[in-house]
Design a protein around this motif. Sequence first.
Motif, PDB file in Angstrom:
ATOM      1  N   THR A 258      42.963  26.954  38.954  1.00 10.94           N
ATOM      2  CA  THR A 258      44.368  26.671  38.639  1.00 10.94           C
ATOM      3  C   THR A 258      44.744  27.142  37.235  1.00 10.94           C
ATOM      4  OG1 THR A 258      43.713  24.480  37.904  1.00 10.94           O
ATOM      5  CG2 THR A 258      44.595  24.643  40.140  1.00 10.94           C
ATOM      6  N   GLN A 259      43.764  27.155  36.319  1.00 10.10           N
ATOM      7  CA  GLN A 259      44.072  27.537  34.935  1.00 10.10           C
ATOM      8  C   GLN A 259      43.939  29.034  34.695  1.00 10.10           C
ATOM      9  OE1 GLN A 259      45.392  25.210  33.004  1.00 10.10           O
ATOM     10  NE2 GLN A 259      45.111  23.991  34.860  1.00 10.10           N
ATOM     11  N   ALA A 260      43.544  29.783  35.711  1.00 10.28           N
ATOM     12  CA  ALA A 260      43.316  31.215  35.517  1.00 10.28           C
ATOM     13  C   ALA A 260      43.843  31.974  36.737  1.00 10.28           C
ATOM     14  CB  ALA A 260      41.820  31.477  35.318  1.00 10.28           C
ATOM     15  N   PRO A 261      45.145  32.269  36.738  1.00 13.93           N
ATOM     16  CA  PRO A 261      45.746  32.866  37.941  1.00 13.93           C
ATOM     17  C   PRO A 261      45.247  34.275  38.238  1.00 13.93           C
ATOM     18  CG  PRO A 261      47.345  32.776  36.126  1.00 13.93           C
ATOM     19  CD  PRO A 261      46.132  32.012  35.682  1.00 13.93           C
ATOM     20  N   ARG A 262      44.802  34.989  37.210  1.00 14.30           N
ATOM     21  CA  ARG A 262      44.387  36.384  37.436  1.00 14.30           C
ATOM     22  C   ARG A 262      42.874  36.534  37.419  1.00 14.30           C
ATOM     23  NH1 ARG A 262      47.669  35.876  33.402  1.00 14.30           N
ATOM     24  NH2 ARG A 262      45.969  36.253  31.936  1.00 14.30           N
ATOM     25  N   LEU A 263      42.215  35.595  36.733  1.00 15.17           N
ATOM     26  CA  LEU A 263      40.772  35.686  36.477  1.00 15.17           C
ATOM     27  C   LEU A 263      40.426  37.089  35.940  1.00 15.17           C
ATOM     28  CD1 LEU A 263      39.389  33.409  39.266  1.00 15.17           C
ATOM     29  CD2 LEU A 263      38.793  33.265  36.843  1.00 15.17           C
ATOM     30  N   PHE A 264      39.559  37.822  36.635  1.00 18.96           N
ATOM     31  CA  PHE A 264      39.166  39.137  36.101  1.00 18.96           C
ATOM     32  C   PHE A 264      39.663  40.259  37.010  1.00 18.96           C
ATOM     33  CE2 PHE A 264      36.326  35.805  34.732  1.00 18.96           C
ATOM     34  CZ  PHE A 264      36.510  35.898  33.358  1.00 18.96           C
ATOM     35  N   HIS A 265      40.710  39.974  37.747  1.00 17.24           N
ATOM     36  CA  HIS A 265      41.286  40.996  38.630  1.00 17.24           C
ATOM     37  C   HIS A 265      42.130  41.971  37.809  1.00 17.24           C
ATOM     38  CE1 HIS A 265      39.810  39.252  42.351  1.00 17.24           C
ATOM     39  NE2 HIS A 265      39.959  38.082  41.745  1.00 17.24           N
ATOM     40  N   SER A 266      42.360  43.146  38.399  1.00 13.42           N
ATOM     41  CA  SER A 266      42.920  44.247  37.598  1.00 13.42           C
ATOM     42  C   SER A 266      44.438  44.286  37.548  1.00 13.42           C
ATOM     43  CB  SER A 266      42.429  45.570  38.175  1.00 13.42           C
ATOM     44  OG  SER A 266      43.009  45.784  39.460  1.00 13.42           O
ATOM     45  N   LEU A 267      45.126  43.712  38.499  1.00 12.46           N
ATOM     46  CA  LEU A 267      46.590  43.799  38.631  1.00 12.46           C
ATOM     47  C   LEU A 267      47.044  45.257  38.812  1.00 12.46           C
ATOM     48  CD1 LEU A 267      47.693  41.392  35.728  1.00 12.46           C
ATOM     49  CD2 LEU A 267      47.168  40.785  38.066  1.00 12.46           C
ATOM     50  N   LEU A 268      46.143  46.090  39.292  1.00 12.54           N
ATOM     51  CA  LEU A 268      46.472  47.519  39.386  1.00 12.54           C
ATOM     52  C   LEU A 268      47.094  47.919  40.724  1.00 12.54           C
ATOM     53  CD1 LEU A 268      43.324  49.044  37.626  1.00 12.54           C
ATOM     54  CD2 LEU A 268      45.695  49.176  36.822  1.00 12.54           C
ATOM     55  N   SER A 269      47.139  46.996  41.686  1.00 10.59           N
ATOM     56  CA  SER A 269      47.591  47.399  43.025  1.00 10.59           C
ATOM     57  C   SER A 269      49.022  47.935  43.018  1.00 10.59           C
ATOM     58  CB  SER A 269      47.475  46.229  44.001  1.00 10.59           C
ATOM     59  OG  SER A 269      48.083  45.084  43.454  1.00 10.59           O
ATOM     60  N   PHE A 270      49.907  47.333  42.206  1.00 11.39           N
ATOM     61  CA  PHE A 270      51.295  47.829  42.209  1.00 11.39           C
ATOM     62  C   PHE A 270      51.379  49.256  41.649  1.00 11.39           C
ATOM     63  CE2 PHE A 270      55.343  48.379  39.902  1.00 11.39           C
ATOM     64  CZ  PHE A 270      56.149  48.562  41.015  1.00 11.39           C
ATOM     65  N   PRO A 271      50.917  49.500  40.406  1.00  6.29           N
ATOM     66  CA  PRO A 271      51.006  50.893  39.929  1.00  6.29           C
ATOM     67  C   PRO A 271      50.223  51.882  40.796  1.00  6.29           C
ATOM     68  CG  PRO A 271      49.745  49.524  38.384  1.00  6.29           C
ATOM     69  CD  PRO A 271      50.401  48.592  39.368  1.00  6.29           C
ATOM     70  N   LEU A 272      49.149  51.405  41.410  1.00  5.01           N
ATOM     71  CA  LEU A 272      48.375  52.302  42.276  1.00  5.01           C
ATOM     72  C   LEU A 272      49.147  52.624  43.548  1.00  5.01           C
ATOM     73  CD1 LEU A 272      45.673  53.709  42.844  1.00  5.01           C
ATOM     74  CD2 LEU A 272      44.771  51.530  43.639  1.00  5.01           C
ATOM     75  N   ASN A 273      49.739  51.613  44.156  1.00  4.09           N
ATOM     76  CA  ASN A 273      50.438  51.841  45.427  1.00  4.09           C
ATOM     77  C   ASN A 273      51.711  52.669  45.272  1.00  4.09           C
ATOM     78  OD1 ASN A 273      48.420  50.405  46.593  1.00  4.09           O
ATOM     79  ND2 ASN A 273      49.640  48.604  47.115  1.00  4.09           N
ATOM     80  N   ILE A 274      52.316  52.640  44.073  1.00  2.55           N
ATOM     81  CA  ILE A 274      53.493  53.508  43.886  1.00  2.55           C
ATOM     82  C   ILE A 274      53.084  54.845  43.241  1.00  2.55           C
ATOM     83  CG2 ILE A 274      55.156  51.599  43.854  1.00  2.55           C
ATOM     84  CD1 ILE A 274      55.409  52.039  40.795  1.00  2.55           C
TER      85      ILE A 274
END
Length: 509
Positions: A258-274
């Motif tokens: 609950t205190q770490a919504p992203r943890l160690f994920h990259s958040l790259l899916s949006f820029p990658l998919n576009i």
Amino acid sequence: MTRLRLVLGDQLDSNHGWFERVEPDVVYLLMEVRQETDYVLHHAQKVIAFFAAMRAFATFLADAGHRVEYLRIADPRNRQGFAANLEWLVVEHRAVSLEWQSPDEWRLDRQMRVLAGSLPIPAREVASQHFLAERNEAVTLFGGKPRWLMETFYRHMRKRHGLLLDAAGRPLGERWNFDRENRSPWRGAPPEPSDPRPRRDRRDLWAEIQSAGVKTFGNPQAEDFRWPATRAEALALLEAFITQALPHFGPFQDAMHTQAPRLFHSLLSFPLNIKLLHPKEIAAAAEQAFLEGRATLASVEGFVRQIVGWREYVRGVYWSRMPGYEEVNYFDHQRPLPSWFWTGKTKMRCLAHALGQSLETAYAHHIQRLMVIGNFALLAGLAPRAVHEWYLGVYIDAVEWVEMPNTLGMSQFADGGLLATKPYVSSAAYLKHMGDYCVGCAYDAKTRLGKRACPFNALYWNFFIRHQTRLGGNPRLGTVFLNLARMTAEEKRAVTEQATGWLERIEDL
Ligand code: FAD
């Protein structure tokens, strides 16, 4: 003698061959259309993020000397669909030809082919140059096999692209897969890296979207908007991921907190998919981090597997099954989504958190999508098509070619096991082990029966009781059915009754 080239909203690749040199007779067309904002109800951030990135791309092209025609959503000339706009733009520009890049979604692919046949000028499709596998590569690899093992496809891709291999072509570390090292829960350390995304004020764009009457849901967060819009911003996000998060990506890939919504994920899916980024450059950056000793092989392999394995593999599934894949419903599940999918207001703390985060940020990491929200949807027998439309709307990275196989295949087992070797479901024990969601929850993760029992428990066993005929022969479910066989008839009856009660009161869970 103008030539038109259409750039779709998820084709913002500045390295595409089209843009290698300025061609004065070429006009690039980009358009914000109601056709795309309305085919499903989208999260507000998704609409803002696509339009912001498209506008930035048009500016980039114009600054580089290309000719650009950009139709904004509220432009009175805009006829709000690709076909209607292209018909008048061909006349307006006295165009002699039209080119478009292969769309990633079946519905647009079909639309462009039909349109090409009806325009008064020659129209030609060109490759988008984005993916590492051909559309039909998976189907060719697997032929008529009933199960398509991702691992087989992944090894094929590693070999084909020379990734994480030694000089003799063997996998580095003498193993193809470090999946077993990817399953630690996270207990607060190492700390989650700070959010590396840019901050932008998108209130003007959001006002324009609203003035055009586009319906959305979720928090727009326009005053402090966090999704990248340019290649430079996307590259900065990649760099931040490689240095700060990749070293810890592997072990905590399946963790939730609950205190770490992203943890160690990259958040790259949006820029990658576009297509602001190319999958090859992302995989190469991760591989380089390993070669320079900045990240372990378990982390780097785990990450590369997602990019060159899962992502390309689900695309192969999508193209092999469309049209028609959207209709699959192996278990014949028909229940509508409870209203709290749109508010996050449920007493189940795991779902309140994962849904709330999705509505607030348009993002949830893989395990939240698969093992919290998708897990509940499958156990509760929610209609797969409705689940698919919810996922397609809510996530920033949701484009149909990647969302649909993940939702219908991996998460809902609605294709009967083409993609997943077994249904991804769990009782509360898994959720409790992998995160802190159960701490302070109104329900008790340890009990199966009674008012305070966690609904996941009875729903889990009820799922296997209901689907014993279909799933009983699955070798990966041997232990589950062994445990079920050990239950007395009375225990089974109690579980079924408890689960039925939960489903009757699903709105109040
Ligand atoms: P990371 O965990 O950092 O992973 C790195 C990259 O690997 C991602 O950016 C993504 O490009 C790729 N990747 C990882 N897992 C998958 C996967 N299963 N399939 C395809 N690519 C993968 N991903 C989407 O891009 N769009 C979607 O609409 C989408 N819908 C999903 C729906 C469900 C039900 C599930 C279970 C998964 C879905 N995924 C989707 C896959 C995955 O959850 C997201 O790609 C990931 O959470 C995006 O966050 P990230 O960039 O931080 O990923």
